[in-house]
Design an enzyme around this catalytic site. Structure first.
Site, PDB file in Angstrom:
ATOM      1  N   GLN B 258       0.746  -1.423   0.084  1.00  0.00           N
ATOM      2  CA  GLN B 258       0.170   0.137   0.061  1.00  0.00           C
ATOM      3  C   GLN B 258       0.851   1.090  -0.077  1.00  0.00           C
ATOM      4  OE1 GLN B 258      -3.438  -0.301  -0.659  1.00  0.00           O
ATOM      5  NE2 GLN B 258      -2.650  -2.460  -1.085  1.00  0.00           N
ATOM      6  N   HIS B 261       1.517   3.143  -3.367  1.00  0.00           N
ATOM      7  CA  HIS B 261       0.273   3.762  -4.075  1.00  0.00           C
ATOM      8  C   HIS B 261       0.775   5.258  -4.137  1.00  0.00           C
ATOM      9  CE1 HIS B 261      -2.929   1.458  -5.196  1.00  0.00           C
ATOM     10  NE2 HIS B 261      -2.945   0.562  -4.100  1.00  0.00           N
ATOM     11  N   GLU B 326      -8.834   1.609   5.940  1.00  0.00           N
ATOM     12  CA  GLU B 326      -9.387   0.987   4.712  1.00  0.00           C
ATOM     13  C   GLU B 326      -9.129  -0.619   4.555  1.00  0.00           C
ATOM     14  OE1 GLU B 326      -7.157   2.086   1.263  1.00  0.00           O
ATOM     15  OE2 GLU B 326      -8.744   1.785  -0.368  1.00  0.00           O
ATOM     16  N   HIS B 327      -7.904  -1.127   4.739  1.00  0.00           N
ATOM     17  CA  HIS B 327      -7.479  -2.407   4.695  1.00  0.00           C
ATOM     18  C   HIS B 327      -6.957  -2.845   5.979  1.00  0.00           C
ATOM     19  CE1 HIS B 327      -6.860  -1.211   0.517  1.00  0.00           C
ATOM     20  NE2 HIS B 327      -7.464  -2.003   0.215  1.00  0.00           N
ATOM     21  N   ASP B 360      -7.431  -6.806  -3.709  1.00  0.00           N
ATOM     22  CA  ASP B 360      -7.306  -5.757  -5.014  1.00  0.00           C
ATOM     23  C   ASP B 360      -7.658  -6.248  -6.362  1.00  0.00           C
ATOM     24  OD1 ASP B 360      -6.603  -3.642  -3.331  1.00  0.00           O
ATOM     25  OD2 ASP B 360      -4.576  -3.816  -3.752  1.00  0.00           O
ATOM     26  N   HIS B 419     -53.148  17.418   7.343  1.00  0.00           N
ATOM     27  CA  HIS B 419     -52.976  16.027   7.504  1.00  0.00           C
ATOM     28  C   HIS B 419     -54.283  15.239   8.116  1.00  0.00           C
ATOM     29  CE1 HIS B 419     -48.818  17.076   6.887  1.00  0.00           C
ATOM     30  NE2 HIS B 419     -48.390  15.669   6.779  1.00  0.00           N
TER      31      HIS B 419
END
Lengths: 429, 429
Positions: B258, B261, B326-327, B360, B419
């Site tokens: 990661q 990235h 995230e992971h 992924d 109503h």
């Protein structure tokens, strides 16, 4: 009420007019809202209480911001016993309906591979409840109960105080009946900011739901991403799709039930029957005279009230899909058949005894619904709004070995060599 | 890599640092993004193509904006046959997994009352696919296939052209394999605006999904409410929770997967074992030397790389919940037992062969996951993002009669007399 033959031009003009009511079109307030948010983010309680003094003219501080047990007891003394009884009945129906929305965690497994989806309730949720002219205990139930059913650990509420520093009695009773854990007497954009970022008194939440004025709506949009929010609420809408079998008195009364909400509310009849159109218009005039919210009704009908006469049921249905109304009543010969062709609507009421207010208060489905054409992509508030999912992935050595070369190839083709390496390293000699 | 004993202060500082990477913190770009959006909203195609000329240096007009069949065939000639094969395998796994997420419409009925929830796929969805240094066919599959499985009628894609006016070949092949209906060669905030409001060439969609740079992220946030959007994507994150049973080489390789990235990516190990911490650090140094994206990795580890040694597994787990990564990889003796205590994570990988890149590319669950702590309230992209629900309410006369007095009471207590009237009128003598 404005009565028109449904043509492409009429429809385009109507759609254009409706979308302009979106809170997205009030960007002139954005700067003020952002400055309130930033103040609360930085100066926390100090700013929160200053704004409460300024906007609500109430002296709130860290010692009295949290509603006490005594205040709740006091509230029960102030409201009618019958209201508590009706709240409890509604609560039961709402809870039963929402319990059916619950999703389970699941997994599949075969031969060393396990894949799944874990469902976890949100930990802490903040419900905003407006004050002033819009104290609606039904709204408290509709916002809180799905979170309760979802299993949210802590539900807090923010609601603006009156000048005497008290919260509205009906709100407190409804909140207590619904099972809110803590109630804070703050409102407006400052309350939204407090829940999004936390202050010394108000804890940070994971998601904020609930209706509010334009400041509240814009504040929610501004903090979206730091916390979750429900859909951005616009003005109320009712759309009635009716043929010659409909009772004009019922149709007229139902249109008026939404027109009374506020001046931006829309009430639209699409019908294949010109005679019905005429009669509904007459009934509207008759009813309006006698209704207590006459002035609001006249303004909203003047702004966004339409009776549209369509050439065919297909054309009428297609227009309903384009409008994507918050509430859609289908009052036709075969309402369920028509319903199968409806793509966009927050809630669909079928048949002449399924009057919209039945859904507002009692039947069980949520009355927090997508407005302003957002039923094209938003759903009613529900249990799904108070859970989140995590993917679950577990592979054995053998399962990974079967596919590892493909993964390495894919990663390398994307030039992500460290991705490839993390797979390769597990099979190095 | 930075190695620290896990304390409250260390954790607070880390959380604070991570959240600062949120796209919400780039408001200095907001004005430029808003001006691009307004231009496209008003001048449509003209503005869209001007921005494409300016930002992508490509001459795109109404005659060549749509990717042709010939361009797609050309793209197939340019990519490796093996890639097509791997894409097809991945597609199958992703489709099978997402098919299990499908929800059915449902109803309950008793004695004149029918309540339910209707599930309808969105009509038209727009998928954004970035160009430049981030051409990821896997991302195309992950964004398009859940929409396909949901039954979305039309899926369009926007992706920025190269200077020669062509789209990236790998993107086209992946889009074609995934079943995208139309691909438009426009990118950036201008493409988001085009899909949100429609231009002469690009149709208005109901929802926009897909990753992008800060302009794209802010543009999506700005149009939220006019259209639906997926969650606002921040930088990639991996969190590994490991005890003494973990293989340090695997852990190191996964952290790096990661870190490569981008410079804002975070790679964090939380472990109960100081010896493992030491070994992982050494392996990271060894691996990094040889990896092609060494420079990015070094910067992201320097910025957001942490090895944290916790006193107990409970403390470690609680920190993982606070980070809401995230992971999350769980590499411990009993990973499933640990998983039961995890509340917040986008995707959870269990055991030492469940390396993050498996998710992924290949296993099936979506790789579009909540980042930046939003796993507290957002879920992985999935079929739910491409459907919406409508409540269904149908009461018979008798069913309404049983409850009508309660509804009238409730409405009147909220001072909504129109109503109340809509219910009363059905039982008037």
């Amino acid at each position: 009420m404005r009565m028109l033959t449904l043509t492409k031009d009429v429809k385009e003009e109507l759609l254009d007019k409706l979308i302009k009511r979106s809170p997205n079109n009030y960007s002139e307030f954005e700067e003020r809202v952002n400055s309130i948010i930033n103040e609360v983010k930085e100066r926390k309680d100090d700013a929160l209480f200053e704004f409460t003094q300024k906007f609500d003219r109430a002296s709130i501080n860290k010692d009295n911001v949290l509603v006490t047990k005594e205040e709740i007891e006091e509230a029960y003394e102030q409201v009618d016993k019958k209201l508590v009884e009706v709240i409890r009945k509604a609560k039961e129906n709402i809870s039963i309906y929402h319990a059916k929305q619950k999703q389970n965690s699941w997994f599949t497994s075969e031969n060393g591979k396990l894949l799944g989806q874990k469902v976890t309730p949100l930990e802490r949720v903040g419900v905003y409840v407006p004050g002033g002219k819009a104290v609606y205990p039904s709204s408290v139930l509709m916002n809180v109960l799905p979170a309760k059913v979802a299993g949210v650990e802590e539900i807090i509420m923010c609601t603006p105080p009156m000048e005497n520093g008290k919260a509205y009695a009906q709100t407190l009773v409804a909140a207590n009946e619904a099972g809110v854990d803590k109630i804070y007497k703050v409102g407006g954009a400052q309350a939204i900011a407090a829940m999004a970022f936390g202050t010394e008194s108000v804890p940070k939440v994971d998601k904020i739901v609930g209706p509010g004025n334009i400041y509240v709506a814009l504040a929610k949009k501004a903090v979206f991403g730091y916390v979750g929010i429900d859909s951005i609420a616009g003005p109320s809408e009712i759309l009635v799709l009716a043929d010659e079998t409909a009772n004009p008195r019922y149709v007229a009364a139902d249109l008026l039930s939404q027109a009374e909400h506020d001046e931006l509310a829309s009430a639209i009849l699409v019908t294949t029957d010109a005679e019905l159109a005429q009669k509904v218009d007459e009934e509207i005039i008759n009813f309006t005279k006698e209704l207590s919210r006459k002035e609001i009704i006249e303004k909203s009908l003047d702004n966004y009230g339409y009776i549209l006469v369509a050439e065919s049921m297909d054309e009428a249905i297609s227009t309903c899909n384009d409008i994507a109304s918050e509430h859609l009543e289908i009052v036709t010969k075969n309402p369920f058949e028509v319903m199968t062709k409806i793509k966009n609507a927050g809630a669909i009421f079928l048949g002449e005894y399924s009057s919209e207010p039945l859904g507002d208060y009692f039947a069980g489905p949520n009355h927090v619904l997508p407005t302003n054409g957002t039923a094209r992509f938003f759903s009613p508030l529900g249990v799904d709004d108070f859970i989140k999912k995590s993917s679950i992935i577990s592979y054995s050595r053998e399962s990974l070995e079967e596919v590892y070369k493909d993964i390495v190839y894919f990663a390398e083709s994307e030039k992500l060599t460290a991705h490839a390496n993390s797979i390769k390293v597990r099979f190095e000699k």
